[in-house]
Structure formats: structure tokens, C-alpha cells
Design a protein around this motif. Sequence first.
Motif, PDB file in Angstrom:
ATOM      1  N   VAL A 167    -102.356  81.285  93.025  1.00 48.07           N
ATOM      2  CA  VAL A 167    -103.643  80.524  93.093  1.00 48.07           C
ATOM      3  C   VAL A 167    -104.041  80.388  91.661  1.00 48.07           C
ATOM      4  O   VAL A 167    -104.430  79.247  91.055  1.00 48.07           O
ATOM      5  N   GLY A 168    -103.874  81.542  90.834  1.00 48.14           N
ATOM      6  CA  GLY A 168    -104.205  81.388  89.421  1.00 48.14           C
ATOM      7  C   GLY A 168    -103.588  80.314  88.537  1.00 48.14           C
ATOM      8  O   GLY A 168    -103.777  79.456  87.963  1.00 48.14           O
ATOM      9  N   PHE A 169    -101.995  80.372  88.960  1.00 54.23           N
ATOM     10  CA  PHE A 169    -101.051  79.243  88.269  1.00 54.23           C
ATOM     11  C   PHE A 169    -101.560  77.980  88.592  1.00 54.23           C
ATOM     12  O   PHE A 169    -101.638  76.906  87.813  1.00 54.23           O
ATOM     13  N   SER A 170    -101.665  77.661  89.902  1.00 55.47           N
ATOM     14  CA  SER A 170    -102.203  76.205  90.396  1.00 55.47           C
ATOM     15  C   SER A 170    -103.351  75.631  89.509  1.00 55.47           C
ATOM     16  O   SER A 170    -103.535  74.703  89.052  1.00 55.47           O
ATOM     17  N   LEU A 171    -104.398  76.701  89.635  1.00 55.73           N
ATOM     18  CA  LEU A 171    -105.730  76.201  88.843  1.00 55.73           C
ATOM     19  C   LEU A 171    -105.512  76.195  87.412  1.00 55.73           C
ATOM     20  O   LEU A 171    -105.861  75.327  86.778  1.00 55.73           O
ATOM     21  N   HIS A 172    -104.598  77.104  86.713  1.00 52.98           N
ATOM     22  CA  HIS A 172    -104.313  77.095  85.576  1.00 52.98           C
ATOM     23  C   HIS A 172    -103.594  75.672  85.088  1.00 52.98           C
ATOM     24  O   HIS A 172    -104.238  75.115  83.997  1.00 52.98           O
ATOM     25  N   ARG A 173    -102.746  75.270  85.892  1.00 56.33           N
ATOM     26  CA  ARG A 173    -102.078  73.976  85.451  1.00 56.33           C
ATOM     27  C   ARG A 173    -103.067  72.759  85.564  1.00 56.33           C
ATOM     28  O   ARG A 173    -103.153  71.896  84.756  1.00 56.33           O
ATOM     29  N   VAL A 174    -103.944  72.769  86.554  1.00 60.54           N
ATOM     30  CA  VAL A 174    -105.205  71.741  86.686  1.00 60.54           C
ATOM     31  C   VAL A 174    -105.817  71.934  85.486  1.00 60.54           C
ATOM     32  O   VAL A 174    -106.324  70.927  84.594  1.00 60.54           O
ATOM     33  N   GLY A 175    -106.457  72.996  84.690  1.00 63.93           N
ATOM     34  CA  GLY A 175    -107.397  73.433  83.786  1.00 63.93           C
ATOM     35  C   GLY A 175    -106.631  72.736  82.642  1.00 63.93           C
ATOM     36  O   GLY A 175    -107.397  72.281  81.702  1.00 63.93           O
ATOM     37  N   LEU A 176    -105.417  72.964  82.582  1.00 65.47           N
ATOM     38  CA  LEU A 176    -104.705  72.480  81.247  1.00 65.47           C
ATOM     39  C   LEU A 176    -104.600  71.011  81.114  1.00 65.47           C
ATOM     40  O   LEU A 176    -104.652  70.633  80.083  1.00 65.47           O
ATOM     41  N   CYS A 177    -104.296  70.437  82.366  1.00 62.13           N
ATOM     42  CA  CYS A 177    -104.111  69.013  82.505  1.00 62.13           C
ATOM     43  C   CYS A 177    -105.453  68.361  81.913  1.00 62.13           C
ATOM     44  O   CYS A 177    -105.432  67.391  81.162  1.00 62.13           O
ATOM     45  N   LEU A 178    -106.787  68.849  82.378  1.00 63.17           N
ATOM     46  CA  LEU A 178    -108.017  68.295  82.096  1.00 63.17           C
ATOM     47  C   LEU A 178    -108.302  68.499  80.416  1.00 63.17           C
ATOM     48  O   LEU A 178    -108.855  67.725  79.912  1.00 63.17           O
ATOM     49  N   PHE A 255    -111.430  78.544  84.407  1.00 60.20           N
ATOM     50  CA  PHE A 255    -112.681  78.542  83.669  1.00 60.20           C
ATOM     51  C   PHE A 255    -112.484  78.382  82.250  1.00 60.20           C
ATOM     52  O   PHE A 255    -113.238  77.670  81.324  1.00 60.20           O
ATOM     53  N   GLY A 256    -111.539  79.281  81.594  1.00 62.65           N
ATOM     54  CA  GLY A 256    -111.220  79.358  80.188  1.00 62.65           C
ATOM     55  C   GLY A 256    -110.650  77.984  79.733  1.00 62.65           C
ATOM     56  O   GLY A 256    -111.219  77.466  78.902  1.00 62.65           O
ATOM     57  N   ASP A 257    -109.673  77.637  80.621  1.00 66.30           N
ATOM     58  CA  ASP A 257    -109.120  76.078  79.839  1.00 66.30           C
ATOM     59  C   ASP A 257    -110.183  74.984  79.915  1.00 66.30           C
ATOM     60  O   ASP A 257    -110.258  74.139  78.929  1.00 66.30           O
ATOM     61  N   ILE A 258    -111.260  75.002  80.887  1.00 65.59           N
ATOM     62  CA  ILE A 258    -112.002  73.955  80.940  1.00 65.59           C
ATOM     63  C   ILE A 258    -113.228  74.397  79.781  1.00 65.59           C
ATOM     64  O   ILE A 258    -113.605  73.357  79.101  1.00 65.59           O
ATOM     65  N   SER A 259    -113.499  75.514  79.512  1.00 63.20           N
ATOM     66  CA  SER A 259    -114.681  75.783  78.692  1.00 63.20           C
ATOM     67  C   SER A 259    -113.879  75.407  77.146  1.00 63.20           C
ATOM     68  O   SER A 259    -114.735  74.714  76.318  1.00 63.20           O
ATOM     69  N   VAL A 260    -112.706  75.747  76.935  1.00 62.09           N
ATOM     70  CA  VAL A 260    -112.238  75.375  75.490  1.00 62.09           C
ATOM     71  C   VAL A 260    -112.130  73.956  75.605  1.00 62.09           C
ATOM     72  O   VAL A 260    -112.312  73.231  74.442  1.00 62.09           O
ATOM     73  N   ARG A 274    -122.219  67.245  73.875  1.00 69.84           N
ATOM     74  CA  ARG A 274    -122.810  68.334  73.357  1.00 69.84           C
ATOM     75  C   ARG A 274    -123.326  69.368  74.262  1.00 69.84           C
ATOM     76  O   ARG A 274    -123.268  70.600  73.996  1.00 69.84           O
ATOM     77  N   ARG A 275    -124.138  68.907  75.131  1.00 72.30           N
ATOM     78  CA  ARG A 275    -124.730  70.009  76.065  1.00 72.30           C
ATOM     79  C   ARG A 275    -123.658  70.572  76.863  1.00 72.30           C
ATOM     80  O   ARG A 275    -123.578  71.837  76.878  1.00 72.30           O
ATOM     81  N   TRP A 276    -122.545  69.902  77.154  1.00 73.54           N
ATOM     82  CA  TRP A 276    -121.341  70.645  78.014  1.00 73.54           C
ATOM     83  C   TRP A 276    -120.847  71.636  77.110  1.00 73.54           C
ATOM     84  O   TRP A 276    -120.645  72.678  77.246  1.00 73.54           O
ATOM     85  N   ALA A 277    -120.563  71.180  75.670  1.00 69.35           N
ATOM     86  CA  ALA A 277    -119.805  72.045  74.709  1.00 69.35           C
ATOM     87  C   ALA A 277    -120.845  73.372  74.405  1.00 69.35           C
ATOM     88  O   ALA A 277    -120.117  74.469  74.273  1.00 69.35           O
ATOM     89  N   THR A 278    -122.175  73.180  74.175  1.00 64.06           N
ATOM     90  CA  THR A 278    -123.007  74.113  73.956  1.00 64.06           C
ATOM     91  C   THR A 278    -122.764  75.260  75.318  1.00 64.06           C
ATOM     92  O   THR A 278    -122.883  76.585  75.000  1.00 64.06           O
ATOM     93  N   LYS A 279    -122.958  74.700  76.430  1.00 71.51           N
ATOM     94  CA  LYS A 279    -122.755  75.727  77.663  1.00 71.51           C
ATOM     95  C   LYS A 279    -121.581  76.394  77.679  1.00 71.51           C
ATOM     96  O   LYS A 279    -121.267  77.579  78.001  1.00 71.51           O
ATOM     97  N   ALA A 280    -120.307  75.788  77.342  1.00 72.17           N
ATOM     98  CA  ALA A 280    -118.975  76.334  77.334  1.00 72.17           C
ATOM     99  C   ALA A 280    -118.941  77.420  76.343  1.00 72.17           C
ATOM    100  O   ALA A 280    -118.398  78.327  76.571  1.00 72.17           O
ATOM    101  N   MET A 281    -119.453  77.022  75.316  1.00 67.09           N
ATOM    102  CA  MET A 281    -119.405  78.053  74.131  1.00 67.09           C
ATOM    103  C   MET A 281    -120.328  79.469  74.435  1.00 67.09           C
ATOM    104  O   MET A 281    -119.974  80.490  74.234  1.00 67.09           O
ATOM    105  N   ALA A 282    -121.311  79.094  74.991  1.00 69.93           N
ATOM    106  CA  ALA A 282    -122.278  80.337  75.427  1.00 69.93           C
ATOM    107  C   ALA A 282    -121.590  81.122  76.501  1.00 69.93           C
ATOM    108  O   ALA A 282    -121.447  82.557  76.472  1.00 69.93           O
ATOM    109  N   ARG A 283    -120.819  80.431  77.494  1.00 70.39           N
ATOM    110  CA  ARG A 283    -120.029  81.220  78.485  1.00 70.39           C
ATOM    111  C   ARG A 283    -118.805  81.783  77.857  1.00 70.39           C
ATOM    112  O   ARG A 283    -118.714  82.993  78.247  1.00 70.39           O
ATOM    113  N   LEU A 284    -118.154  81.194  77.079  1.00 75.66           N
ATOM    114  CA  LEU A 284    -116.975  82.062  76.548  1.00 75.66           C
ATOM    115  C   LEU A 284    -117.520  83.441  75.864  1.00 75.66           C
ATOM    116  O   LEU A 284    -117.032  84.295  75.633  1.00 75.66           O
TER     117      LEU A 284
END
Length: 541
Positions: A167-178, A255-260, A274-284
Motif C-alpha cells: 500500500v505504502g509503495f504504490s502510493l509512494h510511486r504515485v506521489g513521486l510521479c506527481l 503525503f510527504g511527496d506531495i507536500s514537498v 502559493r496557497r498550496w505551498a503555504t499549506k504544504a509547508m505548514a503541514r510538514l
Amino acid sequence: MSLHEKLLELIPGDPTNSHLDDPELWSYIDTIEQAGEGIAPKVLDASRKRGDTGPLNKRIAERCELARALVQLSTATVMMSVMPEWIFGGGPAPLLNPPIVNGMVHCLDTVDKIVRTDYRRRKGELDQLPRLLIRIRHLLRVCYDFRVANQNHPDLQFCDWQKMHDVGFSLHRVGLCLQLDPSRLWAAMDAGGEGLEAFLLDDELDLGEFRKASIEIEKLVAADVEADWEDRLNAAAAHNLVSLDLAASSVAWFFGDISVAFIMHARTDNNRDRRWATKAMARLVAWSTSKTIRETLGDSLTDSMRPIYCSVMRGGLAALFGDWTNSTCCQLCEDALEDMPDEVWDNQTPASLLAITRELQKKLEEESMDRSVTYILTNAFFNIYRRYGLAPFKQASRHEKQHTPMAFYYFAHRIKQDGLQMRTREDWYRLFVDYSKMPRRMHMRYQWGNTPVARRWEYLELYGCCADDCPERRELLRLREVRVRGVRDEAVEARLDEWGAKPKACAACGDVAYCSSSCQRAHWAKHKPDCLKKRKAGSRS
């Protein structure tokens, strides 16, 4: 019945450490250490691979190498330990061919095809991502509520994965692709709309109700000055039980891949980016500085944050120190900390400083300190004190326990008591060396001074005078027997405090201390051989 009571009922057997007497346990531990030594070089090598050149699939595969090494290490640990086999095994439901519609494997395969393997043909289905991702999160929660808390749910029939890490690997590959192809990320966000934004950047991390109950139990015990060993053992047992809930850690890479990705690829002229980046930074920042979330997500979060640590952004200080202290990417983090400019210490908040000092406390528990570790620690102390004074040290000292180093309490006490002027890194290096060479009994006196009254009663046999038949300890033990929990007697507590604080260490060896000269004389026959042995060893060195 409250959630707290339900959780405590789930604790298996006696929540003591009696299992530590089992010789098989130590054999397990030796085997785990050997397995770790064999895998560690792979982990270190994989942690330094950035996946920044070559075709997209090659870059994704390279970035996934660390995840595979981490899972290999974790699997070896589970196989050789007393942890349940299901923790990395298959789902509760059988895996059919073809997979059951709307089951975990079906949802994972569909997400992977839409985003990664069949993107050109199926990118018109990107609007399905919110529904599919929410379904995956739901099935993880159903599974672990069943596995950890024995809660049945009709959707257990859809929890059909073959191995948990799939489960984690499959989502990790998707996150890295994005992340590695931002054009797909922007297309997904356009198609997914508010639903996808909420899932990726707004929704609370699914820690589970029982983990939240465990956190509340720990807080209640920590806040109760009368809490005893049984209270703390129950809290620790509850914590160990809910640590088997991997629902959140299974999606940590994604979630980490997408936030980064949002942080690294935000277009400066685009308000939405910029809104998405601000939210991502706050989350991380929130996740990486939260003790609970860091423990829950573990190395998965560290791995996904590597692009930040390897860039000029450096990432949040607390996260960086945390991963240096307690992750398999410690060498990568150490390299970043050694090269870090002083300016990154500006504009820290009380919360971030508390998170940083918490991670430094963990590092201080390690037995060996090489030159790099000593430099990083003293540089951190120097920068914290230079900018924020004694307050962070006093705050950190309140979180030091009987079994942890008393470094921050020692620093705050010495600076205030002795009027030390800590102006340079060299000043901090000398103070740190003094702390490191402090005799054991002196260290115990600092522990006593930083211990709440209720705990002091528990530790009567461990602290204070070393004479076997100390009359004052004998009287205090009698007073402890008649003491009523929650009833305070200032005169008796003052007597207890004085007895624990006043013993003077043996001038020759510093390993023992006595509350009076009569106790020292009475104990000399027993202490003499060890004292002479240490003095001879000291003269030879």
C-alpha cells in the motif's frame, strides 16, 4: 465505558517488564542487530540517491530504493521479534483475481494507472482521485481498528492487499510521479478541485481514535504529580499497543511527496500555487515537530523530506534534528547540520525551540559522542542561548526525566548560579565537556533537584545517601509508608528534599555520596575496594 477504559482493557497481560528476563528475547535482539548491520549500508547508500536525472520511471525507482531498504529492515525486525506477524502481512480479506471492485488493491491499481502507468490514456479520469484516495484511507482505518482494537466493520471484505508495505509503495510511486513531473500535479489539482485540495492539504492525519486516547492517557499521567509506576506502566503499555496501528504511516510517503512537490514547484506568479505551498509547508512543519506524529510516521516522513534537506531550504530545524537523532537518514542530516549557517536559527518560536531541544535531549542519551556530534550539539546550544537566552533551557529541563540526561537543567543551573558569560562556541564547548565529565553522583543530584515530589518518594532507594543503614533514609521510608496520596506535608517534603540534595560525593572517586560523616564511616569498609580500584585506574590513565 470511555475510550480510555476500552484502550486499557485491550492491553494484553501484565504491563510490566517481566519479559525482559526471557533469554529468547535477547537472542531476538542480537539477531535484529545483525540484520540491521547487514542492511545499514544499503540504507545509507539509498539515502544519498536523489533521483534527479534520467527518465521519469528510472528516477522514481531510484527514489524508492530507500523505502525498500527501510521496509527490508523493518520486516527483519518483525520476523525476529515478538511483534505480531500481521503487522507487515496481508489484509484481512483474501486477494482475488481480478481484485474485488472498490477493494484496496483495485483502488491502488486504478490510482496508479490514472497518474503514472497509463497517464496519457486515462488522464481524463483524474477527477476520480479524491474518491479513490478517500476510499484507501477509509480501508486502512477499517483494517487497523480491527487488528488493534478488535472492531469489526462490513468493509473488512475490501481490505485485500497481499503485503502491508504494498500500500505504502504504490502510493509512494504515485506521489513521486506527481512530484517529479509537476505538469501531472497541476493537471490532477485542476481536475480534483476542492476535494483533492482538502484531502492533500487540509484533512487531519488519521491517527485513529485509540491512538488519540493513548495520547490523552500519557498527558494525564504526565500532569499528575502523584502518578506512580503502575500509572506510567499502563500509559506505556497503551502506547505500545496503538503503535501497531500503521494506518497513518502507510500514507506518510505519499503525503510527504506531495507536500514537498507543492513547496518545490510553486509558481511565484500564481496565487493558487502559493496557497498550496503555504499549506504544504505548514503541514510538514506541524507533522515533523509533533512528537506523536513523528513517532507515528517514522522514517517514511524522513525519506519523503529528503529533497528539502538536500536543498538550500534545509527544512525545519526541529525536523532536521529529529531525523539526525532518530532516523536511518542520520548521516544525510548530519552533513546538512554541519554546513548550516547561523541565520537559520533566527525567528524560532517557543514551540519550535521546544521541539528542537526535545530532539537534542534524545541525542544526548547516546553513549558515544564523536567530534561531529559534539560540534553540532555545542553549536546548537550556542545559537539558542545567543538568540533566546535561558528560557528555552529552563523549558527543556521540565521535560527531562529520571532516566534521561539532565543537560538542560545543568546548563541553566550553572549559568544562573555561577554567573557564566556564554559568549562564544568555545564557552559552550567547555561547559559541555564539564557536563560530560560530571561524576555519577553529581549527575544524580541534578536529577533529584529536577524531580517532582511524588517521584522522589518513589526513588528513595536510588538517590541520596549511599550508606546501607542510613538512619534518615530509614525514617523517610517509614514516612512513605504512612503517606496518603494527594496529601501534602510541607515539613516532611522539605526534609525529603534536603536529604536528597545535601549528600556530598566521595572526594576520591565521586561514585558514592553520604548525608553525614557517620554514614560515610559506616559504609567505608564496603566502599573501600571499589574506591581504591577507581583511584588506581585514574592514576594509570
